[in-house]
Design a protein around this motif. Structure first.
Motif, PDB file in Angstrom:
ATOM      1  N   ALA A  70       0.851  -1.186   0.000  1.00 43.48           N
ATOM      2  CA  ALA A  70       0.000   0.000   0.000  1.00 43.48           C
ATOM      3  C   ALA A  70       0.888   1.237   0.000  1.00 43.48           C
ATOM      4  N   VAL A  71       0.521   2.210  -0.824  1.00 48.94           N
ATOM      5  CA  VAL A  71       1.232   3.487  -0.867  1.00 48.94           C
ATOM      6  C   VAL A  71       0.195   4.592  -0.700  1.00 48.94           C
ATOM      7  N   THR A  72       0.441   5.512   0.237  1.00 52.42           N
ATOM      8  CA  THR A  72      -0.468   6.651   0.372  1.00 52.42           C
ATOM      9  C   THR A  72      -0.193   7.601  -0.787  1.00 52.42           C
ATOM     10  N   ARG A 125      -4.801  10.874   6.817  1.00 47.02           N
ATOM     11  CA  ARG A 125      -5.587  11.837   6.045  1.00 47.02           C
ATOM     12  C   ARG A 125      -5.174  11.910   4.576  1.00 47.02           C
ATOM     13  N   CYS A 126      -4.492  10.874   4.093  1.00 50.82           N
ATOM     14  CA  CYS A 126      -4.103  10.859   2.681  1.00 50.82           C
ATOM     15  C   CYS A 126      -5.364  10.860   1.805  1.00 50.82           C
ATOM     16  N   ARG A 127      -5.211  11.266   0.575  1.00 47.19           N
ATOM     17  CA  ARG A 127      -6.361  11.298  -0.339  1.00 47.19           C
ATOM     18  C   ARG A 127      -6.714   9.914  -0.861  1.00 47.19           C
ATOM     19  N   TYR A 128      -5.690   9.147  -1.223  1.00 50.56           N
ATOM     20  CA  TYR A 128      -5.906   7.818  -1.805  1.00 50.56           C
ATOM     21  C   TYR A 128      -4.913   6.815  -1.217  1.00 50.56           C
ATOM     22  N   PHE A 129      -5.282   5.551  -1.345  1.00 52.18           N
ATOM     23  CA  PHE A 129      -4.366   4.443  -1.129  1.00 52.18           C
ATOM     24  C   PHE A 129      -4.229   3.745  -2.472  1.00 52.18           C
ATOM     25  N   ILE A 130      -3.000   3.466  -2.848  1.00 54.55           N
ATOM     26  CA  ILE A 130      -2.745   2.678  -4.038  1.00 54.55           C
ATOM     27  C   ILE A 130      -2.262   1.315  -3.544  1.00 54.55           C
ATOM     28  N   PHE A 131      -3.014   0.262  -3.864  1.00 54.64           N
ATOM     29  CA  PHE A 131      -2.661  -1.099  -3.489  1.00 54.64           C
ATOM     30  C   PHE A 131      -2.067  -1.774  -4.722  1.00 54.64           C
ATOM     31  N   ILE A 132      -0.832  -2.266  -4.578  1.00 59.41           N
ATOM     32  CA  ILE A 132      -0.115  -2.826  -5.723  1.00 59.41           C
ATOM     33  C   ILE A 132       0.283  -4.269  -5.427  1.00 59.41           C
ATOM     34  N   ASP A 133       0.047  -5.134  -6.394  1.00 62.23           N
ATOM     35  CA  ASP A 133       0.485  -6.523  -6.299  1.00 62.23           C
ATOM     36  C   ASP A 133       1.908  -6.585  -6.864  1.00 62.23           C
ATOM     37  N   VAL A 193       4.394   7.687  -6.427  1.00 59.95           N
ATOM     38  CA  VAL A 193       3.964   6.352  -6.025  1.00 59.95           C
ATOM     39  C   VAL A 193       4.779   5.298  -6.775  1.00 59.95           C
ATOM     40  N   LYS A 194       4.955   5.489  -8.064  1.00 61.42           N
ATOM     41  CA  LYS A 194       5.720   4.529  -8.872  1.00 61.42           C
ATOM     42  C   LYS A 194       7.160   4.423  -8.385  1.00 61.42           C
ATOM     43  N   GLU A 195       7.795   5.567  -8.126  1.00 57.08           N
ATOM     44  CA  GLU A 195       9.172   5.553  -7.629  1.00 57.08           C
ATOM     45  C   GLU A 195       9.253   4.851  -6.270  1.00 57.08           C
ATOM     46  N   ALA A 196       8.289   5.118  -5.419  1.00 57.61           N
ATOM     47  CA  ALA A 196       8.263   4.490  -4.092  1.00 57.61           C
ATOM     48  C   ALA A 196       8.144   2.976  -4.234  1.00 57.61           C
ATOM     49  N   PHE A 197       7.234   2.532  -5.076  1.00 61.78           N
ATOM     50  CA  PHE A 197       7.052   1.097  -5.286  1.00 61.78           C
ATOM     51  C   PHE A 197       8.302   0.459  -5.896  1.00 61.78           C
ATOM     52  N   ASP A 198       8.880   1.102  -6.908  1.00 64.78           N
ATOM     53  CA  ASP A 198      10.097   0.582  -7.542  1.00 64.78           C
ATOM     54  C   ASP A 198      11.234   0.474  -6.526  1.00 64.78           C
ATOM     55  N   ASN A 199      11.392   1.497  -5.677  1.00 69.34           N
ATOM     56  CA  ASN A 199      12.434   1.466  -4.654  1.00 69.34           C
ATOM     57  C   ASN A 199      12.187   0.341  -3.651  1.00 69.34           C
ATOM     58  N   TYR A 200      10.940   0.100  -3.324  1.00 67.79           N
ATOM     59  CA  TYR A 200      10.598  -1.004  -2.423  1.00 67.79           C
ATOM     60  C   TYR A 200      10.991  -2.341  -3.051  1.00 67.79           C
TER      61      TYR A 200
END
Length: 108
Positions: free
Chosen positions: A4-6, A22-30, A94-101
């Motif tokens: 999950a990424v806020t 209080r984030c606007r969205y959650f992005i759930f990525i498989d 969000v993409k950079e955060a996920f890629d770094n993870y």
């Protein structure tokens, strides 16, 4: 397993939202398929216990890792007790955060 990424928006190009509760969205990525789902944070305008409510929402979604900015102590307790790894970052998409993870660049 889901990550999950806020997020400030509803897609991978959006910026990470540094506000957990209080984030606007959650992005759930498989991580295996790279498929994602954007969910608007229905608790963003709550007046009481927001962080804990959002933490329980994350737990209920079956998330194994959370990438966000700041998490309060009560919400962090719920997440840690559920075995969710929490990574705190800022000023990244969000993409950079996920890629770094995925690349193992974050440390708990």
């Amino acid at each position: 397993m889901k990550v999950a990424v806020t997020s400030t928006g509803n897609n991978l190009d959006s910026m990470l939202d540094e506000r957990f509760g209080r984030c606007r969205y959650f992005i759930f990525i498989d991580p295996k398929t790279k498929e994602f789902e954007a969910v608007e944070n229905e608790y963003a305008n709550s007046t009481h216990g927001t962080g804990v409510q959002v933490a329980q929402f994350i737990v209920d979604k079956g998330v194994s890792a959370l990438i966000t900015g700041n998490v309060g102590p009560n919400a962090m307790s719920v997440l840690k007790e559920s075995g969710i790894e929490v990574y705190s970052v800022s000023s990244i998409s969000v993409k950079e955060a996920f890629d770094n993870y995925i690349q193992g660049k974050f440390h708990i």
